[in-house]
Motif scaffolding. Sequence first.
Motif, mmCIF file in Angstrom:
data_model
loop_
_atom_site.group_PDB
_atom_site.id
_atom_site.type_symbol
_atom_site.label_atom_id
_atom_site.label_comp_id
_atom_site.label_asym_id
_atom_site.label_seq_id
_atom_site.Cartn_x
_atom_site.Cartn_y
_atom_site.Cartn_z
ATOM 1 N N ILE A 9 0.845 -1.206 0.000
ATOM 2 C CA ILE A 9 0.000 0.000 0.000
ATOM 3 C C ILE A 9 0.875 1.249 0.000
ATOM 4 N N LEU A 10 1.933 1.248 0.828
ATOM 5 C CA LEU A 10 2.829 2.406 0.870
ATOM 6 C C LEU A 10 3.531 2.610 -0.468
ATOM 7 N N HIS A 11 3.936 1.524 -1.104
ATOM 8 C CA HIS A 11 4.577 1.621 -2.419
ATOM 9 C C HIS A 11 3.592 2.179 -3.455
ATOM 10 N N TYR A 12 2.355 1.694 -3.416
ATOM 11 C CA TYR A 12 1.333 2.168 -4.347
ATOM 12 C C TYR A 12 1.068 3.658 -4.140
ATOM 13 N N LEU A 13 0.914 4.063 -2.868
ATOM 14 C CA LEU A 13 0.624 5.469 -2.569
ATOM 15 C C LEU A 13 1.788 6.373 -2.953
#
Length: 196
Positions: A9-13
């Motif tokens: 999720i952090l990578h996507y954001l």
Amino acid sequence: MKPNISSNILHYLSNHLAYYIFILILLAGGTAAGALLVNIYAPLHIMPDIQFGGNGKILSALMIDLLILLFIWTSGFTLAGLPVAWFLIYMKGCLFGFAAGMMLYDEGLSGLIEAAIVLLPHNLLIITVYIILGAESLILAGQIWKGIGARQPFIYTVKSIGAAYIMLFAAAAVVTGFAGVVEYYVPGFLIRIFIT
């Protein structure tokens, strides 16, 4: 080692942060404009009579939010619908800012507590959904048009993203329904505790 969900999720954001910042700027600008409208209309004594609460009003507001969110969601499949979706997101912020500003204008500093109790509980949920759907529709539109530029069939791009995008709207509808329940029960409960 398998990467965990939070790092995904952090990578996507981090890859799509600009889209989320753009939607946040629209909402913040709308909120500021709505609050400023109170300062324009209140001295002229032409403020509209807005009443909060009531089962029918909550249900109709919930249905309007669902329709607007559906439009924002479907605008991800086009470029033409995105400016309208952005305007709707801006207006959501404007209405929130106007309602909060009106409470502050009428009640002074005690209106700040009232605004927090009446407006914040459900709007924190609804506005989060607006931000996520607004950014994701923009991301989807970008991917579709990137696919068209690469001469990739439209249906292929939609199929590769479609299931997750449908689940996103389903989750948004559930959160919006929950926000309606929060709007019906929580402000009255908090008013009894903090105001009366």
